[in-house]
Design an enzyme around this catalytic site. Structure first.
Site, PDB file in Angstrom:
ATOM      1  N   SER A 196      36.774  43.692  38.261  1.00  0.00           N
ATOM      2  CA  SER A 196      36.968  42.559  38.798  1.00  0.00           C
ATOM      3  C   SER A 196      35.723  41.727  39.479  1.00  0.00           C
ATOM      4  CB  SER A 196      37.948  42.723  40.002  1.00  0.00           C
ATOM      5  OG  SER A 196      39.178  43.216  39.520  1.00  0.00           O
TER       6      SER A 196
ATOM      7  N   ASP B 143      46.301  40.957  31.660  1.00  0.00           N
ATOM      8  CA  ASP B 143      45.757  40.530  33.075  1.00  0.00           C
ATOM      9  C   ASP B 143      45.699  39.147  33.105  1.00  0.00           C
ATOM     10  OD1 ASP B 143      44.619  40.432  35.610  1.00  0.00           O
ATOM     11  OD2 ASP B 143      42.531  40.523  34.836  1.00  0.00           O
TER      12      ASP B 143
ATOM     13  N   HIS C 119      45.300  44.391  34.613  1.00  0.00           N
ATOM     14  CA  HIS C 119      43.680  44.220  35.373  1.00  0.00           C
ATOM     15  C   HIS C 119      42.950  45.693  35.442  1.00  0.00           C
ATOM     16  CE1 HIS C 119      41.009  42.066  38.015  1.00  0.00           C
ATOM     17  NE2 HIS C 119      41.267  42.754  39.054  1.00  0.00           N
TER      18      HIS C 119
END
EC number: 3.4.16.5
Length: 541
Positions: free
Chosen positions: A266, A457, A516
């Protein structure tokens, strides 16, 4: 239940519609404490604000007034109690390292190890594996201390289950910004997970199966880390990481000769390029950095934000989440978003980058978020937890146990999985939308880079990640873009778990049915990816 408007997105990209700024009535009352430094930086920036920039700021404020009204300018320091030095098994001071001089090939005196280390020290303690039962391997935990800035970063090291004398060492970073890497430890890729009743559950696919792993809570005031001040941008955090690793490998030289790799997900798409560049900038170092891995990262907003609409509207391999009218609205919003990001890229000014983050997150993430669907996984609704995963509450409960905090030497009074104020501070500095992808070509000149993405994601989706790797300007771009995506299979059973393309030092991987957090959704595939990568399986050809 839809994602709370105050939610901080795990590991990285937070939907910022709630985290927008307004001008304070007065700075004077707030500037007494060092932890309000972002405010001082903001006040300085006000002096050079152009009419055009102010007009853009005011325009975005009018479009999203509620967001501006909910702005938070600062975060309070964490309550903590520092332990006596006698309670630690090891303490090493940066000043002692800096005092060592050697003679180079030209007969000139130079420091054995580069960098500004005098203000740092490292504390470490042996974690008794039998006390917590997280793993049977050798473990160390402790703090990197910056005595000048009163910053204290917590880390937890797990030795490899296989051959620690020869296996690589991996640093793992969660994102946020403001989320603890201990969530990665206990929810994704660490030796164990935490059950609903806060029991330890063994993870057979832990990344320390064939590598030693360091989990680091950074920046300060995240997880078990603390400070009376604040770090609110990626570049400032990079100096701390270099110091931490230098002191760690000096204290534990038995791990310094193995290959070292930085990994994360991320917002680590911001962190890792800067951290790697900082390390590589030092000629004389004891950090054997050999590669970096970024999972579902946010690295090049200008390219990546273009792919929110396709991912939300059924073009990413999964059914559409938004209807035709919503998709059309996103199409209409993107040109303005792109223009704002371009302004940010050109100036890298807080007054350009903050409006870009505000507008684009409202326009490109907001419509999806309001459906209540999980922004980390397009296949499922968010659920009752504001961060979509109940496991975060279980982990937070476990890490707040007194016996756990004592076992690892934690000095804070409480643990939180994510610190929302850190996220807002990074936004305040314009860090969110800055062009950190520009650092990547310099890294590719020296070491391999892997960009991987779970294909379910939304928030840092695989379409955008693949696109930015293909848009990157670097000497090997032509050959990389001509490379074909090939099936990625598990060794042994031949099961296809993704696709990969590689050329030179650059590799992109799409992992099927991963959200994710790829190690959470696809633990076997993620470990296969790691083992193959650390073994040079993608770039040696």
């Amino acid at each position: 239940m839809k994602v709370a408007t105050s939610a901080l997105l795990i590991g990285a990209a937070a939907a910022q519609q709630q985290q927008i700024l307004k001008f304070p009535d007065s700075f004077s009352e707030l500037k007494e404490s060092s932890w309000t430094k972002p405010l001082q930086n903001l006040e300085e920036s006000l002096k050079s604000l152009t009419g055009e920039a102010r007009a853009t700021w005011d325009e975005i404020a009018m479009m999203f007034p509620e967001s501006f009204e909910k702005a938070a300018f600062f975060s309070e320091p964490k309550p903590h109690t520092r332990k006596q030095d006698s309670e630690w098994d090891h303490i090493i001071k940066g000043a002692d390292i800096q005092s060592v001089w050697v003679e180079n090939e030209k007969g000139e005196k130079e420091r054995e190890i580069d960098g500004k280390l005098e203000q740092y020290s490292l504390r470490a303690k042996k974690v008794d594996p039998s006390v917590l039962g997280v793993d049977k391997v050798k473990q160390y935990s402790g703090y990197l201390d910056d005595e000048e800035e009163d910053k204290h970063l917590f880390y937890w090291f797990f030795e490899s289950r296989n051959d620690p004398k020869n296996d690589p060492v991996v640093l793992w970073l969660n994102g946020g910004p403001g989320c603890s890497s201990l969530t990665g430890l206990f929810m994704e890729l660490g030796p164990a997970s935490i059950t609903k009743d806060q029991k330890i559950k063994h993870n057979p696919y832990s990344w320390n199966s064939n590598a030693s792993v360091i989990f680091l809570d950074q920046p300060v005031n995240v997880g078990y880390s603390y400070s009376s001040g604040s770090v609110s941008n990626t570049v400032a955090a990079g100096k701390d990481i270099y110091a931490l690793l230098t002191l760690f490998f000096k204290q534990f030289p038995e791990y310094s000769h193995q290959s070292f790799h930085i990994s994360g997900e991320s917002y680590a798409g911001h962190y890792i390029p800067v951290f790697a560049s900082e390390i590589l900038s030092h000629k004389n170092r004891n950090i054997n950095l050999q590669s970096v891995l970024i999972g579902n990262g946010l690295t090049d907003g200008l390219t990546q934000y273009e792919y929110y609409r396709p991912m939300a509207c059924g073009e990413g391999g999964w059914p559409a989440v938004l209807d035709e009218s919503q998709c059309k609205a996103m199409d209409n919003a993107y040109p303005r978003c792109a223009s704002l990001i371009e302004n940010c890229y050109n100036s890298e000014s807080v007054w350009s980058c903050v409006p870009a983050s505000i507008y684009c997150n409202n326009a490109m993430i907001g419509p999806y978020q309001r459906t209540g669907q999980n922004v980390y996984d397009v296949r499922k609704p968010c659920g009752s937890n504001s961060l979509c995963y109940d496991e975060l509450d279980w982990i937070q409960g476990y890490l707040n146990k007194k016996e756990v905090m004592k076992a690892v030497g934690a000095e804070v009074s409480n643990y939180e999985s994510c610190n929302f104020d850190i996220n807002r501070n990074f936004l305040l500095q314009g860090d969110w939308m800055k062009p950190f992808h520009r650092v990547v070509p310099g890294i590719l000149e020296k070491i391999p880079v892997l960009i991987y993405a779970g294909d379910a994601d939304y928030i840092c989706n695989w379409l955008g990640n693949k696109a930015w790797t293909e848009a990157l300007e670097w000497p090997g771009a032509k050959a990389y873009n001509q490379a074909k995506m090939e099936d990625f299979k598990i060794d042994g059973d031949g099961k296809t778990v993704g696709q990969v393309k590689s050329s030179g030092n650059f590799t992109f991987m799409r992992l099927h049915a991963g959200g994710h957090m790829v190690p959470y959704d696809q633990p076997e595939a993620s470990l296969e990816m790691l083992n193959r990568w650390l073994g040079g399986g993608f770039w040696k050809a």
